[in-house]
Design an enzyme around this catalytic site. Structure first.
Site, PDB file in Angstrom:
ATOM      1  N   SER A 103      15.470  18.391  -5.872  1.00 56.23           N
ATOM      2  CA  SER A 103      15.403  18.953  -6.786  1.00 56.23           C
ATOM      3  C   SER A 103      16.641  20.093  -7.220  1.00 56.23           C
ATOM      4  CB  SER A 103      14.171  19.923  -6.787  1.00 56.23           C
ATOM      5  OG  SER A 103      13.749  20.437  -8.173  1.00 56.23           O
ATOM      6  N   ASP A 242      17.204  20.440 -13.794  1.00 56.06           N
ATOM      7  CA  ASP A 242      17.650  20.453 -12.608  1.00 56.06           C
ATOM      8  C   ASP A 242      18.260  19.215 -11.846  1.00 56.06           C
ATOM      9  OD1 ASP A 242      14.961  19.604 -12.564  1.00 56.06           O
ATOM     10  OD2 ASP A 242      14.587  20.648 -10.767  1.00 56.06           O
ATOM     11  N   ASP A 244      16.664  16.863 -10.082  1.00 49.80           N
ATOM     12  CA  ASP A 244      15.793  15.654 -10.394  1.00 49.80           C
ATOM     13  C   ASP A 244      15.084  15.687 -11.631  1.00 49.80           C
ATOM     14  OD1 ASP A 244      13.947  17.546  -9.876  1.00 49.80           O
ATOM     15  OD2 ASP A 244      12.810  16.415  -8.663  1.00 49.80           O
ATOM     16  N   ASP A 246      12.951  17.219 -13.196  1.00 45.76           N
ATOM     17  CA  ASP A 246      11.676  17.501 -13.264  1.00 45.76           C
ATOM     18  C   ASP A 246      11.297  18.904 -14.101  1.00 45.76           C
ATOM     19  OD1 ASP A 246      11.978  19.145 -11.324  1.00 45.76           O
ATOM     20  OD2 ASP A 246      10.324  18.555 -10.016  1.00 45.76           O
TER      21      ASP A 246
END
Length: 447
Positions: A103, A242, A244, A246
């Protein structure tokens, strides 16, 4: 070895003491054994994706080997956001989904996130069983011959995810100019493409992943470049993802931050007006600013509060059949459209609200008047021990007396790092800073 699973999967320094390829293989193997028990005699299926970290290639090979060794066929979908992997787990009707990402963490870290059927995060008891098998040497019957899993690539899977996002977008984004910062991460291709297809004029930064530059001075934890780009290009807003993707944070046309509390409030009001906010309730965590709670009360919306972590938001949403929840950090869950926090979906909903109302992001964001909030991250050697130490508890009690009900203090260990977070809200910035620093000093001595 301590507990493997934190609040968001297994995470650590890639190829370091914990997160080695050997461990990744065992996690893949154990996850398959636990989640593939009930497949009714059919061939089990797994989907695996990763963000842009160089170590993802190494760990992907190990996890794929573990899954296939347990008899699962594996579809590799390449570099895609975590919410895309969750969506594709459902889309392919897979029995298990695995995302390799840390992340917002720095590049040397990586992680293994596991999704069950339908793209849902794992309950604690399932994680515990996977962990038990990883740490166990008990024998088991390995498949051989034709029963060993097969591996294929499906690098066009991004298109199905993009189409899904566009179907979920309430209004065209015509007339909106947005700068998107992809953090040199997993959304570097799909986010600009989707925003353009939705009708926005898009300026892209932080979208050249090279394996080593993910989150490096860009993305949702480093907003300076985004602020500058929004001003330079005269954009209506900036969106920061960010590594990833999410999560989603934003800046308005003047470069002012619009945090997750404001985004969640904007979206809650929009869903309520559309009759889509079930039980007239939004889910937030204990970290949400008091100003968010005040705003929701003024608009007749109930706030259900959970522990910090998007998994707890998800659990509450699912348990009570609610439609919207999120965190101040920018994780927002639209449960009618996604099974996890989705930064791209959030950005599309936010920009749709701008398009529908004709209001600027600054105007929409003013629905929340934030109390000054100070967060100090205190590095420690044992986060649980430091957070529960008696001197720390006493310091928190003294702080609560000092705030006298006009603010609040929240102290919690990080779920992914050896850090204790000290958060203070108070009527003034100076008071919040002063109280937070006093408590942080005590935490340091208890490390």
């Amino acid at each position: 070895m301590g507990r493997l699973f934190g609040t968001d999967g297994v995470r650590g320094l890639a190829n370091g003491e914990l997160l080695t390829p050997a461990l990744a293989l065992r996690v893949g193997e154990a996850a398959a054994r636990v989640l593939l028990e009930d497949v009714d005699g059919r061939r089990p299926l797994a989907v695996i994706g990763r963000d842009g970290r160089a170590s993802g290639e190494m760990l992907e090979g190990a996890v794929v080997a573990g899954l296939a060794s347990a008899g699962a066929d594996v579809i590799r979908v390449g570099m895609l956001p975590t919410p895309a992997l969750a969506f594709l787990t459902s889309h392919f009707r897979a029995d298990i989904g695995v995302m390799l990402s840390a992340s917002h963490n720095p590049m040397p870290d990586n992680g293994i996130k596991i999704f069950a059927r339908g793209g849902h995060k794992l309950p604690d008891e399932v994680e515990s069983e996977i962990e038990r098998l990883v740490l166990s040497d008990e024998p088991w019957d390995r498949p051989t011959g034709a029963d060993v899993g097969r591996v294929t690539d499906h690098l066009e899977a991004e298109g199905a995810y993009a189409d899904h996002l566009l179907v979920c977008t309430p209004a065209p984004l015509n007339g909106i100019k947005v700068v998107v910062d992809c953090a040199h991460g997993a959304a570097s291709h799909v986010a600009p493409d989707v925003y353009r297809r939705a009708g926005a004029e898009v300026v892209v930064i932080g979208a050249s992943p090279d394996g080593t530059n993910i989150n490096d001075g860009v993305g949702s934890t480093h907003l300076d470049e985004l602020r500058a780009a929004v001003r330079e290009h005269g954009a209506d807003l900036g969106i920061a993802h960010d590594g990833d993707a999410d999560r989603c944070l934003a800046v308005d046309a003047d470069g002012n931050d619009v945090d997750g509390d404001q985004i969640l409030a904007i979206c809650a009001i929009a869903l309520r007006e559309a009759g889509e906010l079930r039980d007239n309730t939004v889910v937030a965590t204990a970290m949400s600013n008091l100003g968010f709670h005040h705003a929701m009360r003024e608009h007749g919306i109930t706030v259900a509060t959970t522990a910090v972590g998007d998994r707890y938001v998800l659990e509450k949403l699912r348990a009570d059949s609610l439609s919207l929840g999120g965190e101040q950090s920018g994780h927002v869950v639209f449960l009618d459209s996604a099974t996890t926090g989705d930064g791209l979906l959030t950005a599309l909903q936010l920009m749709s609200r701008m398009a529908q109302t004709g209001k600027s992001l600054a105007e929409l964001g003013r629905v929340v008047t934030r109390l000054p909030q100070v967060m100090i991250n205190v590095p420690v050697t044992d986060r649980e021990r430091a957070a529960s130490a008696r001197p720390v508890s006493e310091a928190v009690r003294r702080a609560e007396v000092e705030l006298a009900g006009a603010g609040r203090i929240l102290l919690r260990p990080s779920g992914t790092e050896q850090i204790v977070r000290v958060m203070v809200e108070a009527p003034t910035e100076d008071q919040a800073q002063n109280v937070a620093e006093k408590v942080a000093k005590v935490v340091q001595t208890a490390r």
